[in-house]
Structures are given as structure tokens and as C-alpha cells.
Write a protein that holds these residues in place. Structure first.
Motif, mmCIF file in Angstrom:
data_model
loop_
_atom_site.group_PDB
_atom_site.id
_atom_site.type_symbol
_atom_site.label_atom_id
_atom_site.label_comp_id
_atom_site.label_asym_id
_atom_site.label_seq_id
_atom_site.Cartn_x
_atom_site.Cartn_y
_atom_site.Cartn_z
ATOM 1 N N ARG A 157 0.848 -1.195 0.000
ATOM 2 C CA ARG A 157 0.000 0.000 0.000
ATOM 3 C C ARG A 157 0.881 1.241 0.000
ATOM 4 O O ARG A 157 1.780 1.378 0.818
ATOM 5 N N HIS A 158 0.589 2.128 -0.954
ATOM 6 C CA HIS A 158 1.281 3.412 -1.040
ATOM 7 C C HIS A 158 0.567 4.405 -0.131
ATOM 8 O O HIS A 158 -0.653 4.567 -0.213
ATOM 9 N N VAL A 159 1.308 5.059 0.758
ATOM 10 C CA VAL A 159 0.730 6.021 1.699
ATOM 11 C C VAL A 159 0.883 7.443 1.160
ATOM 12 O O VAL A 159 -0.094 8.179 1.056
ATOM 13 N N TYR A 160 2.107 7.822 0.836
ATOM 14 C CA TYR A 160 2.313 9.140 0.233
ATOM 15 C C TYR A 160 3.698 9.210 -0.406
ATOM 16 O O TYR A 160 4.589 8.438 -0.075
ATOM 17 N N GLY A 161 3.864 10.174 -1.314
ATOM 18 C CA GLY A 161 5.180 10.504 -1.859
ATOM 19 C C GLY A 161 5.592 9.709 -3.079
ATOM 20 O O GLY A 161 5.151 8.567 -3.271
ATOM 21 N N ASP A 162 6.455 10.325 -3.909
ATOM 22 C CA ASP A 162 6.994 9.636 -5.082
ATOM 23 C C ASP A 162 8.400 10.122 -5.429
ATOM 24 O O ASP A 162 8.881 9.899 -6.520
ATOM 25 N N ARG A 163 9.097 10.791 -4.475
ATOM 26 C CA ARG A 163 10.400 11.379 -4.760
ATOM 27 C C ARG A 163 11.550 10.477 -4.295
ATOM 28 O O ARG A 163 11.571 10.025 -3.146
ATOM 29 N N PHE A 164 12.500 10.258 -5.197
ATOM 30 C CA PHE A 164 13.698 9.475 -4.925
ATOM 31 C C PHE A 164 14.914 10.233 -5.469
ATOM 32 O O PHE A 164 15.492 9.833 -6.483
ATOM 33 N N PRO A 165 15.333 11.330 -4.854
ATOM 34 C CA PRO A 165 16.503 12.052 -5.368
ATOM 35 C C PRO A 165 17.724 11.138 -5.419
ATOM 36 O O PRO A 165 17.944 10.316 -4.520
ATOM 37 N N ILE A 166 18.526 11.282 -6.486
ATOM 38 C CA ILE A 166 19.696 10.426 -6.679
ATOM 39 C C ILE A 166 20.919 11.291 -6.969
ATOM 40 O O ILE A 166 20.801 12.469 -7.309
ATOM 41 N N GLY A 167 22.105 10.686 -6.830
ATOM 42 C CA GLY A 167 23.309 11.429 -7.143
ATOM 43 C C GLY A 167 24.566 10.603 -6.993
ATOM 44 O O GLY A 167 24.609 9.646 -6.215
ATOM 45 N N GLU A 168 25.581 10.965 -7.767
ATOM 46 C CA GLU A 168 26.896 10.357 -7.639
ATOM 47 C C GLU A 168 27.573 10.876 -6.363
ATOM 48 O O GLU A 168 27.420 12.051 -6.011
ATOM 49 N N PRO A 169 28.344 10.038 -5.668
ATOM 50 C CA PRO A 169 29.100 10.525 -4.519
ATOM 51 C C PRO A 169 29.980 11.725 -4.847
ATOM 52 O O PRO A 169 30.151 12.623 -4.012
ATOM 53 N N SER A 170 30.509 11.769 -6.059
ATOM 54 C CA SER A 170 31.394 12.855 -6.468
ATOM 55 C C SER A 170 30.653 14.129 -6.836
ATOM 56 O O SER A 170 31.248 15.198 -6.948
ATOM 57 N N GLY A 171 29.341 14.017 -7.080
ATOM 58 C CA GLY A 171 28.559 15.167 -7.489
ATOM 59 C C GLY A 171 28.456 15.353 -8.992
ATOM 60 O O GLY A 171 27.712 16.217 -9.465
ATOM 61 N N GLU A 172 29.171 14.550 -9.764
ATOM 62 C CA GLU A 172 29.106 14.707 -11.221
ATOM 63 C C GLU A 172 27.772 14.204 -11.766
ATOM 64 O O GLU A 172 27.107 13.356 -11.160
ATOM 65 N N ILE A 173 27.380 14.735 -12.906
ATOM 66 C CA ILE A 173 26.164 14.282 -13.584
ATOM 67 C C ILE A 173 26.597 13.266 -14.637
ATOM 68 O O ILE A 173 26.876 13.615 -15.793
ATOM 69 N N SER A 174 26.685 12.025 -14.237
ATOM 70 C CA SER A 174 27.218 10.976 -15.112
ATOM 71 C C SER A 174 26.117 10.408 -16.002
ATOM 72 O O SER A 174 24.922 10.537 -15.713
ATOM 73 N N PRO A 175 26.506 9.728 -17.091
ATOM 74 C CA PRO A 175 25.501 9.044 -17.917
ATOM 75 C C PRO A 175 24.696 8.026 -17.121
ATOM 76 O O PRO A 175 23.505 7.836 -17.378
ATOM 77 N N ASP A 176 25.321 7.368 -16.146
ATOM 78 C CA ASP A 176 24.606 6.367 -15.356
ATOM 79 C C ASP A 176 23.479 6.992 -14.532
ATOM 80 O O ASP A 176 22.370 6.448 -14.478
ATOM 81 N N VAL A 177 23.731 8.110 -13.873
ATOM 82 C CA VAL A 177 22.656 8.717 -13.081
ATOM 83 C C VAL A 177 21.581 9.301 -13.988
ATOM 84 O O VAL A 177 20.398 9.318 -13.624
#
Length: 346
Positions: A157-177
Motif C-alpha cells: 500500500r502506497h501512503v504518500y510521496g513519489d520522490r527518490f533524489p539520486i546522485g553520484e558521490p562525487s557530485g558529477e552528472i554521469s551518464p549512469d545517473v
């Protein structure tokens, strides 16, 4: 693109349904009655009055699945060390590990810079096993904001929310993220890519470190804890101690403590995950949410009297209930060297 969700419980099951509906090649690792129900009847997600049912590949033997592009860990953080060996067949040369767990992740000091670069924290990664055997270079950070619960085996059962912020440890915007963010978006979820993932980790932890143990000690819901003057003041005291520690590691908080507490109050009569674990007789997630902050306070020589008191009480509560795992003494390990054959992700 092959995705394995390791730990298809409440959050993992929610992701599994959404990914499968988006046409992703997703596999779920689960166990017990929940796995049996998914195999027999599929995995059902309840969102309001809507039912969404999918039949993804489910197993309790990851070796059946082969190498994955992404392994999304949705276990309680204290459970990860126990499944390192069974996770290995999923890890190919370019597999990324997405830590969708609460608290400080095992890779925290990877490409962090400064005095503690390459170090491990004993309270969350005893002996540095996750660092050595999963590899920090594989990691992508993920913060879990939705609330979900297993209503019955095979039913989420979903209660609320849909946010899953993600990021590389280094902070770069890589193709994988970017690929991972696109996957979440295709599944109807929000996964913004952050350049400062460490800040978001602490923002989520900021509430967990005080509200979770206080709720387990009092059995109060968020609205009560954050409205009662005494428990609200105690929560704020722990949060200010935590903020002082985090800022010594370069973290920036985008809101103040009062606003963070008020946001929790507005959630309403919600039981924290730690209180739910206590009531259901499951191991309590104390080390990744509370002990680790105390450990990091010791590292930075930051006094934490309010946190120390609440931690001592909730540890005793867990021990009396038989829900406390054995944890080694808190200490930091010296910077670890990556295995020579570890894949590097620039």
C-alpha cells in the motif's frame, strides 16, 4: 537495461510495480511468505482506490539473475552486510549499486575529500566489508521519501510521496545517473539528479535521528512528538547537535530545524519506521539512523548530550524487546584501498 531490486518489501515492491508497468526488465529479490504470494498471485500495489498488479521475475536466489546494470538495495541498512555474498552474482564489471536506504550509506567517504577520504564507519559498515566487497566506486546515492507498507504478503500500500533524489558521490552528472533518473521518470516517479547528494542524505537523516528513537520510546506518532513542547524541544536539541556535526563535513542545510520539525508535524498521525519495527517484532534500525551520528560526532569532537541520552534509552528498549543486533564498538577505519580489479566509474 537490467534492474534488480534487492529487498522487494514495502519500498522495493513499490518500485518493482512501477518499473514493471513502465516496461523495464526488472527482477525482485524477496523471501518467505511475501515471495510465495508474489509468485502465486503477482505483486499488487494499492494507490488510493486503484489496484496495480504485475508479475515480475521474483526469486530468493540472486544467482539465477546474472549480471545487472543497476542493483537497487531496498533493505534496512543494518541488513546489507549479511547479504554481501549472495549479492555478488549480480555484480558485473559495470554494475551500479543504488543505495535506497535510510541513514548514512557505506560509501559516504568515497570521493568526499578531506581528512576522512576513503574511510569507513563501524556503526554502519562493520569491518568495512561493504566498502571492500560491494565497492564504493559502484555506488549511486538515493534518498527515499515515499511512505509505503506491506498490507499483506504480495500486497503493497502506497501512503504518500513519489520522490527518490539520486546522485553520484562525487557530485558529477554521469551518464549512469541520467539513465537511472530517466528510468524513474518513465515509471511515474521523481528522481532529480543532485550535485550535492550528501546534503540530501543529512536532510532526511535530520528527522530520522530524533523522531525515530523518540517514537520508539513513547509510541507517539509524528504529530504528537512535534506538537508536544517537551518532545519537540528534545527533537530540536538533537537536530542542532546533528547539524553541527554535518556542517563540519561540509554539508549545507537548505531549511532550518523548526521548518524541518514543522514539516514532520504536518505529516500527521504517522508511525515512524522504528516504531513500526518495534511493534512488529523486527530488528530496529538504530545504528544507521542514530549510532552513526554519534560516531561522526566523536570523529569531529562534537558533544552530543541529547543524542547520547536518547540513543542509550532506545538501545536498551531494543535489547529488552530482543530486537537489537550485536554491534561492534564505534570507531572509524583508516582509508581503505579498492581491490586492484575494481571497475572505476569516472
Amino acid at each position: 537495461m537490467k534492474i534488480c531490486i534487492y529487498g522487494a518489501g514495502a519500498i522495493g515492491g513499490y518500485l518493482g510495480v512501477q518499473f514493471a508497468r513502465a516496461g523495464a526488465d526488472v527482477s525482485l529479490v524477496a523471501r518467505g511468505a511475501h515471495l510465495a504470494a508474489m509468485r502465486a498471485h503477482g505483486l499488487k500495489l494499492l494507490i488510493g482506490d486503484e489496484e496495480r498488479v504485475v508479475r515480475p521475475r521474483c526469486t530468493d536466489n540472486p544467482a539465477e539473475l546474472g549480471h545487472q546494470d543497476f542493483v537497487i538495495i531496498c533493505l534496512k541498512a543494518h541488513s546489507i552486510t549479511g547479504v554481501i555474498e549472495t549479492m555478488q552474482p549480480l555484480l558485473g564489471p559495470h554494475t551500479r549499486i543504488v543505495t535506497a536506504v535510510n541513514g548514512i550509506p557505506y560509501w559516504y567517504f568515497y570521493r568526499h575529500g578531506g581528512r576522512y577520504e576513503g574511510s569507513t564507519l563501524e556503526s554502519i559498515d562493520p569491518g568495512g566489508r561493504q566498502w571492500r566487497e560491494l565497492g564504493p566506486q559502484r555506488a549511486i546515492g538515493c534518498i527515499v521519501y515515499p511512505a509505503t507498507e506491506i498490507e499483506a504478503p504480495g500486497v503493497i500500500r502506497h501512503v504518500y510521496g513519489d520522490r527518490f533524489p539520486i546522485g553520484e558521490p562525487s557530485g558529477e552528472i554521469s551518464p549512469d545517473v541520467q539513465r537511472l533518473s530517466a528510468l524513474f521518470t518513465a515509471a511515474g516517479l521523481q528522481a532529480p539528479v543532485l550535485e550535492r547528494i550528501h546534503d540530501e542524505i543529512w536532510l532526511k537523516l535530520w528527522g530520522n535521528v530524533c523522531l525515530n528513537p523518540i517514537s520508539a520510546l513513547t509510541h507517539a506518532t509524528l504529530d504528537v512528538i512535534c506538537s508536544d513542547p517537551a518532545t519537540r524541544a528534545l527533537s530540536k536539541a538533537i537536530m542542532l547537535e546533528t547539524q553541527t556535526i554535518a556542517e563540519k563535513f561540509g554539508v549545507r542545510f537548505r531549511v532550518d530545524a523548526e521548518r524541518r520539525i514543522e514539516g514532520a508535524r504536518k505529516v500527521g498521525a504517522h508511525k515512524t519506521s522504528m516504531l513500526q519495527d518495534l511493534e512488529r517484532g523486527r530488528p530496529m534500525e538504530i545504528d544507521p539512523l542514530v549510532s552513526v551520528v554519534q560516531e561522526m560526532g566523536r570523529l569531529t569532537e562534537t558533544p552530543t548530550p541529547a543524542l547520547d541520552t536518547v540513543l542509550a534509552l532506545v538501545v536498551q528498549r531494543a535489547e529488552i524487546a530482543g530486537l537489537r543486533g550485536v554491534s561492534p564498538p564505534a570507531q572509524i577505519n583508516s582509508p581503505a584501498k579498492l581491490p586492484a580489479n575494481s571497475p572505476a566509474f569516472a
